[in-house]
Design a protein around this motif. Structure first.
Motif, PDB file in Angstrom:
ATOM      1  N   ILE A  89      49.635  29.315  25.164  1.00 20.01           N
ATOM      2  CA  ILE A  89      50.365  29.719  26.360  1.00 20.01           C
ATOM      3  C   ILE A  89      50.067  28.726  27.474  1.00 20.01           C
ATOM      4  CG2 ILE A  89      50.571  31.531  28.115  1.00 20.01           C
ATOM      5  CD1 ILE A  89      51.638  32.575  25.592  1.00 20.01           C
ATOM      6  N   ASN A  90      51.082  28.463  28.260  1.00 20.33           N
ATOM      7  CA  ASN A  90      50.903  27.599  29.417  1.00 20.33           C
ATOM      8  C   ASN A  90      50.188  28.403  30.497  1.00 20.33           C
ATOM      9  OD1 ASN A  90      50.991  25.577  31.202  1.00 20.33           O
ATOM     10  ND2 ASN A  90      53.243  25.505  31.393  1.00 20.33           N
ATOM     11  N   LEU A  91      48.914  28.096  30.707  1.00 24.68           N
ATOM     12  CA  LEU A  91      48.098  28.974  31.552  1.00 24.68           C
ATOM     13  C   LEU A  91      48.276  28.642  33.026  1.00 24.68           C
ATOM     14  CD1 LEU A  91      44.874  29.091  29.374  1.00 24.68           C
ATOM     15  CD2 LEU A  91      46.616  30.867  29.614  1.00 24.68           C
ATOM     16  N   SER A  92      48.943  29.509  33.734  1.00 25.14           N
ATOM     17  CA  SER A  92      49.091  29.362  35.182  1.00 25.14           C
ATOM     18  C   SER A  92      47.748  29.668  35.845  1.00 25.14           C
ATOM     19  CB  SER A  92      50.135  30.351  35.692  1.00 25.14           C
ATOM     20  OG  SER A  92      49.656  31.668  35.476  1.00 25.14           O
ATOM     21  N   THR A  93      47.672  29.338  37.123  1.00 23.66           N
ATOM     22  CA  THR A  93      46.455  29.670  37.873  1.00 23.66           C
ATOM     23  C   THR A  93      46.190  31.160  37.829  1.00 23.66           C
ATOM     24  OG1 THR A  93      47.030  27.888  39.361  1.00 23.66           O
ATOM     25  CG2 THR A  93      45.304  29.388  40.098  1.00 23.66           C
ATOM     26  N   GLU A  94      47.273  31.936  37.916  1.00 31.01           N
ATOM     27  CA  GLU A  94      47.104  33.388  37.899  1.00 31.01           C
ATOM     28  C   GLU A  94      46.479  33.834  36.574  1.00 31.01           C
ATOM     29  OE1 GLU A  94      50.698  35.555  37.632  1.00 31.01           O
ATOM     30  OE2 GLU A  94      49.667  37.489  37.614  1.00 31.01           O
ATOM     31  N   LEU A  95      47.002  33.298  35.473  1.00 33.01           N
ATOM     32  CA  LEU A  95      46.459  33.690  34.171  1.00 33.01           C
ATOM     33  C   LEU A  95      45.014  33.215  34.020  1.00 33.01           C
ATOM     34  CD1 LEU A  95      49.435  33.214  31.664  1.00 33.01           C
ATOM     35  CD2 LEU A  95      48.608  35.296  32.807  1.00 33.01           C
ATOM     36  N   LEU A  96      44.756  31.995  34.465  1.00 30.56           N
ATOM     37  CA  LEU A  96      43.376  31.492  34.390  1.00 30.56           C
ATOM     38  C   LEU A  96      42.449  32.396  35.197  1.00 30.56           C
ATOM     39  CD1 LEU A  96      43.948  27.646  34.655  1.00 30.56           C
ATOM     40  CD2 LEU A  96      42.866  28.870  32.748  1.00 30.56           C
ATOM     41  N   ASN A  97      42.946  32.867  36.302  1.00 31.69           N
ATOM     42  CA  ASN A  97      42.142  33.738  37.138  1.00 31.69           C
ATOM     43  C   ASN A  97      41.853  35.070  36.443  1.00 31.69           C
ATOM     44  OD1 ASN A  97      40.818  34.576  39.511  1.00 31.69           O
ATOM     45  ND2 ASN A  97      42.639  35.750  40.096  1.00 31.69           N
ATOM     46  N   ILE A  98      42.850  35.611  35.774  1.00 36.95           N
ATOM     47  CA  ILE A  98      42.619  36.886  35.076  1.00 36.95           C
ATOM     48  C   ILE A  98      41.641  36.687  33.922  1.00 36.95           C
ATOM     49  CG2 ILE A  98      43.708  38.797  33.853  1.00 36.95           C
ATOM     50  CD1 ILE A  98      46.283  38.209  35.357  1.00 36.95           C
ATOM     51  N   ILE A  99      41.786  35.570  33.198  1.00 37.76           N
ATOM     52  CA  ILE A  99      40.815  35.293  32.126  1.00 37.76           C
ATOM     53  C   ILE A  99      39.404  35.216  32.712  1.00 37.76           C
ATOM     54  CG2 ILE A  99      40.065  33.587  30.416  1.00 37.76           C
ATOM     55  CD1 ILE A  99      43.039  32.821  30.070  1.00 37.76           C
ATOM     56  N   GLU A 100      39.300  34.529  33.839  1.00 40.50           N
ATOM     57  CA  GLU A 100      37.990  34.383  34.472  1.00 40.50           C
ATOM     58  C   GLU A 100      37.417  35.754  34.836  1.00 40.50           C
ATOM     59  OE1 GLU A 100      36.257  31.616  34.735  1.00 40.50           O
ATOM     60  OE2 GLU A 100      34.597  32.805  35.565  1.00 40.50           O
ATOM     61  N   ILE A 101      38.261  36.586  35.401  1.00 30.20           N
ATOM     62  CA  ILE A 101      37.782  37.930  35.765  1.00 30.20           C
ATOM     63  C   ILE A 101      37.376  38.702  34.520  1.00 30.20           C
ATOM     64  CG2 ILE A 101      38.495  40.154  36.727  1.00 30.20           C
ATOM     65  CD1 ILE A 101      39.983  38.685  38.869  1.00 30.20           C
ATOM     66  N   GLY A 102      38.140  38.538  33.448  1.00 35.20           N
ATOM     67  CA  GLY A 102      37.776  39.212  32.200  1.00 35.20           C
ATOM     68  C   GLY A 102      36.408  38.779  31.705  1.00 35.20           C
ATOM     69  N   LEU A 103      36.119  37.485  31.857  1.00 31.90           N
ATOM     70  CA  LEU A 103      34.808  36.987  31.408  1.00 31.90           C
ATOM     71  C   LEU A 103      33.689  37.475  32.324  1.00 31.90           C
ATOM     72  CD1 LEU A 103      35.871  33.341  30.436  1.00 31.90           C
ATOM     73  CD2 LEU A 103      35.291  35.239  28.886  1.00 31.90           C
ATOM     74  N   GLN A 104      33.939  37.435  33.614  1.00 32.63           N
ATOM     75  CA  GLN A 104      32.951  37.935  34.577  1.00 32.63           C
ATOM     76  C   GLN A 104      32.710  39.439  34.349  1.00 32.63           C
ATOM     77  OE1 GLN A 104      31.397  36.176  37.115  1.00 32.63           O
ATOM     78  NE2 GLN A 104      32.456  34.220  36.898  1.00 32.63           N
ATOM     79  N   HIS A 105      33.789  40.134  34.087  1.00 28.47           N
ATOM     80  CA  HIS A 105      33.724  41.569  33.822  1.00 28.47           C
ATOM     81  C   HIS A 105      32.859  41.827  32.588  1.00 28.47           C
ATOM     82  CE1 HIS A 105      35.672  45.173  31.801  1.00 28.47           C
ATOM     83  NE2 HIS A 105      35.363  45.677  32.978  1.00 28.47           N
ATOM     84  N   GLU A 106      33.061  41.040  31.565  1.00 27.59           N
ATOM     85  CA  GLU A 106      32.253  41.232  30.356  1.00 27.59           C
ATOM     86  C   GLU A 106      30.780  40.960  30.646  1.00 27.59           C
ATOM     87  OE1 GLU A 106      33.998  40.790  26.794  1.00 27.59           O
ATOM     88  OE2 GLU A 106      32.145  40.971  25.655  1.00 27.59           O
TER      89      GLU A 106
END
Lengths: 415, 415, 415, 415
Positions: free
Chosen positions: A118-135
């Motif tokens: 997937i072409n990762l937009s800043t928004e998507l990168l941000n959600i992935i980051e939050i998912g990792l921080q959340h974990e």
């Protein structure tokens, strides 16, 4: 870049499973108090986050692993649909641990595809980051909850064997650092990741104060106990005193008095309390009562953050905590980081919004803002805190009566 | 000087009894919820304060009115002696109302002797002052509690008949006052009386903000209700939402929906909700949810205090509250005092200690400090507040879920 | 006939008011536990019964005293109409005591008209009779509740002064009466009034048993206390033991240990426990535990009733109870009536329906039948029981953990 | 003889493990309500019984498997020693399932030695017998608890797959059996094993009555639901009505209404309610309300037992219960045994002692007697009941509000 992200995703996801590696299936299931979640719920819930926040909305043709898991692993109950079955996490034997590990594998595989294709937009990168921080946040909660589950068991099972080559040292005499009055900048102000509640960077005015150069030790807290601290209402807030009496509190959580000797449950089993290590598992009520008994008080979150940016304490971090060799040692990468990292430090600040705080739109908006009442800020981080969560602006928060977390006491005072 | 003091003592003591004048003996006794105290307890407790803090320690040969009253009227349970009988204030039919009025007369006579014959040191004068302030605080609580007791009764009895010559006016359009960022001084800084929690005078840094020039009206709050505000979790803190669901909240306290029309219980009985008057009897949870729905927030206690010192609002105070003619009108003695005085205004500030706060020694030290956890600051004062308690630095405090007090909403926002 | 009925109506209605005569208005209001009702509620509720069961349905043009009183004084909440306000009896200061006495006068006047002018069918006479019996039951409850309210007060106020000319005698040695096995008739079988739950007259088979010829005394119960009876789980039902521990029970209700001496609260204030009088204020849990400790058991309701019809005990009734001179002495009108009348005697029988039991139609059908679960039968009657309620077939019933009633212990055993 | 005993011991011990065979480790751990125990606790507790009642006191040189297991698996908390840790069964992840199976193996091996090598007195044989009966009682509880644990899970997992060759038949029309008044003998009177609470054999007098020839079906119970039975207070005991409202009851336990269709959770997953099978999972409150709605009542335990000895019903037992193919079919070995065996049948009899009842000495004395308060007798046995527990005199008992057991309804009436 994508390789880095994939590697980091893999590392963090693996770390959650490594934390659970010493557990037997039964240990994954129980929930002895409402604040504790079963380990298997943590493993599922962190996975659910990636599935619901990324794969479902943004991955074409994504097929849910199981249609009911959204219900089972959703901690944001408000957005749940029409089927409401009242139950509690600790009463659910299914999904089994094996099923949850399959769920993790399935989502991890899909996330790999997602990141690669997937072409990762800043928004998507941000959600992935939050998912990792959340974990990573749940990794620390996993330690709290596992310690509760095992320490609550009359057999006092060990989480892990203790290593032999411990390097024990005595606590240094308690000193105090001085901070002069003035306007200081607090809050997050760098390119690195931070949670919404750390923003924005803003000014506060502080008056002259001193703040302890290390945490309070078990020896010091024992003096409070032996001086009748838990029996004298004058040290306690009115509600704290109710809490002491209702729960018949006599010592920090995980402490047990056996034939007059104080033991505490550690990740390596029941041990005699080590006098030189920081006192842990105190509630904010206990921390504040101790401080009052000492003629001092807890620092505000801003006093803590400002002091942290200025001073370097004289003792090495986490030298001899009983639980410590279960965890990786904290590496003092920068001088001022040595100020903390042993235990989350209770402050006297209620957890409220910073100036200009805005909760994000949508489900992510529920992440922090909705908890901004009746809780207290903790600063620093503990030996169980993932390394990249250790930063001066991080705002942890818990209700003031809770003490199953890895919490400690630092004193402060105006001068 | 002594004459003045005696006169003031007499006036304040009389005022408590005048507040209770419309009550029948039965109304003095009940305690429908734990936060409400029976009116007769207020009358006894305020008297007990003078007896225990002044007459017993400082009056030679003072003879207690009744040896058990220390136990019955002591709200500082922690200092009670060896005899512990568990009971609740609302379960005590004795001492009777007549006995309590006798107790008041006895103590008043002794206090007269005391004031006239004892050489009053500054310390003693200070304790007398606190006793009088304390009684005035309970006068306002008397109003809250009487309104709860009568409004909770299915017969909706009136506290007092309504006068006819009401001067009703429409609410002005809601405007906002601007305050610029900078260091401001807050806290008490005059020769007048203040409570320990208002000290000391200290600096805070505020960022640019706007703040409402009047309180939110019933009409404005009704829009929130009609927009489904009580059904949408997104406006509420997580704990607030639990509170809404657990208590099935649908409107402010004392509101009743009868056949689709909203009524509210006033001191003059059940009335249709007046759209132009400030919404009252909201919890901080409701105030914060309303503000969030409006895209704004509640002011901090410092934003409130600073704005109060700068601006003069455009509307007269308390023009047309339903309860109002029960109370004396607020006289706008100084411009900036018009800013408030209708209803206690919830802030977003948790009630904690100011810099350099020190609790007094002894029993008086329990007055304020021990409540500095889990409560929120309210500013301003209500139409039921004794006039000399109305000052910008006064810090009232209640738990955020409570709403039987005379509370209102003012909005703010950073800009 | 009508004159007799009017006279009886007047007598019984007056008696309720005489019971309340020593009370001050405040004593009429409180409800310290859910099982206790405020005295003013009893006075209103018994009046409500006549209004709703007779005047409203059968008196032409009857005008309600107050439209809301049906709601306020209705203990049959299930039949209440559409307006549901949750409240508790003890939280209602209105209607005032004065209002309730006016209500009584109004209804009494209407009932006089009703009795004099309406052609009274058997059905109407029956409802009047039930209304009178109902009021008499509440007279006894008034005594229980008044004693609770006053005895719960830390001032231990007296209900009435004690007379001086008490005739104290020692308890006789405990003897036992023999009853042989066989079929016995139980249940009501005469022309006199009885409640539905006493019907029908039916056969039971009993095995040989012995039953105590008097109640257990305070001296005998003190032996149980001193033998550690409240500390030894073996004497108690599992649920009873939970009750002992949860409530930290150490003695009967109304008992207080002061400096090692046992006192009990009586209608004449706090007194040293009289060793020769029957132990009172025990729960069925305590009665059964005492019996087990003695190697015996409580009688069944049928064993009690059969024994009562056969034997005459050797001791005079109620010779020296502390509370006694507050009440009229029990006159031994027939030999077998001497068997009982001191205290309600707990049995080992659960309160269930007799064979052929039929609940009446309508609201009267809720009188007894709906309570036939989880309660235990008590037989006999206490010194506070209206004389015409004292009959062998009367079935009183309470939950086994309750002990604010006037209850006692009689032992039995199969042989 | 010993071979037989060993074989029986082996068979019964194996049966408990077979019941748990479909479970995953997680299913052994949870305790969703206090009445349910985790399956692993049942497996440990039944083993503990043999260890503590036989091996510890009577086996020379017996070595405990684990010193803490006496504490962990003891349900007789009263006899526990000095170490008191408050916890709940469902919060214990240790001992693990594997450890408990090891414990079972260890004790089984020791019991084999014990039976083979010890001279077994009548007393010892009796204790072994009670241990086996005890384990069989827990086998039935295992089914209840497993069904609760799985049926409470939002995923509705199956305990076992359903077989295909089901032999479904329609319910016969409900008929009634007549029993004439007279003296009947009840209670245990044979050489076979019975529990203490079934003794002694004694006489009761019964009046003429009729009793249903089969249990009430789901179709018949649905009529009650559809007639508003759960909304009409007149069918319910006062406490039962509170229970209905507090728990928002609308149907039997394990029933779920999905889009207007009633499903119930069975051992084979969620199924549409089968109209022809007996209604199961009703509380005594529901059973009594249904009976009242029908103008009838529940039988007493004696009416049930006498009818059981006289009549043979016309329908085969357990023909088509959804759960049934999980269990072995009940074999009608004697005519009158066909009367029951589908579901435990609620009676209107409170669980109290029979005449001449004596609790055994020591810990076994706690087995039955201490529960003889506030519970109701159930007769018959369910499809999950071990075959040798099915006898007319067996007295099962539960609180009247409980409904997770396999319970049903039979009607009766005096004529």
């Amino acid at each position: 870049m994508i390789t880095n992200l994939l590697f980091r995703y893999h590392q963090i996801r693996l770390q959650s499973e490594l934390i659970c590696e010493p557990l037997e299936p039964e240990d994954y299931v129980v929930q002895p108090i409402v604040d504790v979640s079963p380990p298997k719920w943590h493993l599922g819930h962190t996975t659910w986050f990636f599935e619901q926040m990324l794969l479902v909305p943004f991955m074409p043709d994504y097929k849910l692993f199981h249609p009911e898991y959204n219900y089972v692993f959703n901690s944001y109950y408000e957005t749940v649909g029409n089927r409401v079955l009242r139950t509690n996490r600790g009463n659910l034997s299914k999904p089994s641990v094996v099923d949850i590990y399959s769920y993790r594998k399935y989502v991890d595989k899909c996330m790999k595809d997602f990141i690669e294709n997937i072409n990762l937009s800043t928004e998507l990168l941000n959600i992935i980051e939050i998912g990792l921080q959340h974990e990573q946040q749940h990794q620390e909660l996993l330690y709290y909850d596992i310690k509760y589950i095992l320490g609550n068991n009359p057999l006092f099972p060990k989480y892990r064997e203790e290593s032999n080559n411990k390097n024990l040292s005595s606590a240094t005499p308690l000193g105090f650092l001085d901070v002069s009055e003035g306007i200081y900048k607090v809050g997050h102000n760098s390119d690195g990741f931070c949670f919404d509640n750390e923003k924005g960077h803003h000014s506060v005015f502080l008056h002259d104060y001193i703040i302890g150069d290390r945490l309070i030790t078990n020896a010091e807290f024992l003096e409070f106990i032996q001086d009748g601290g838990y029996q004298d209402f004058r040290h306690w807030y009115s509600e704290a005193w109710e809490w002491v009496k209702t729960n018949d509190k006599k010592a920090p959580f995980h402490w047990h008095n056996m034939d007059g000797v104080w033991y505490n449950y550690t990740m390596h089993g029941l041990k005699k309390v080590n006098l030189d290590t920081p006192v842990a598992h105190v509630s904010q009520f206990e921390a504040a009562a101790f401080a009052k008994w000492k003629g001092m008080r807890l620092p505000t979150e801003f006093e803590w953050e400002v002091a942290c940016g200025i001073h370097q304490p004289s003792i090495p971090v986490s030298a001899n905590l009983s639980d410590m060799d279960t965890f990786e040692p904290i590496q003092p990468t920068e001088g001022n980081y040595q100020f903390y990292g042993d235990l989350w430090e209770w402050t006297s600040s209620a957890y409220t919004a910073y100036p200009y705080y805005e909760a994000p739109e949508g489900a992510l908006g529920e992440y922090n803002g909705k908890f901004m009442t009746n809780q207290m800020v903790l600063k620093g981080g503990s030996y169980a805190t993932p390394r990249n969560h250790i930063r001066p602006t991080y705002r942890n928060f818990f209700h003031p009566h809770l003490n199953w977390q890895f919490t400690g006491i630092r004193l402060a005072k105006h001068v």
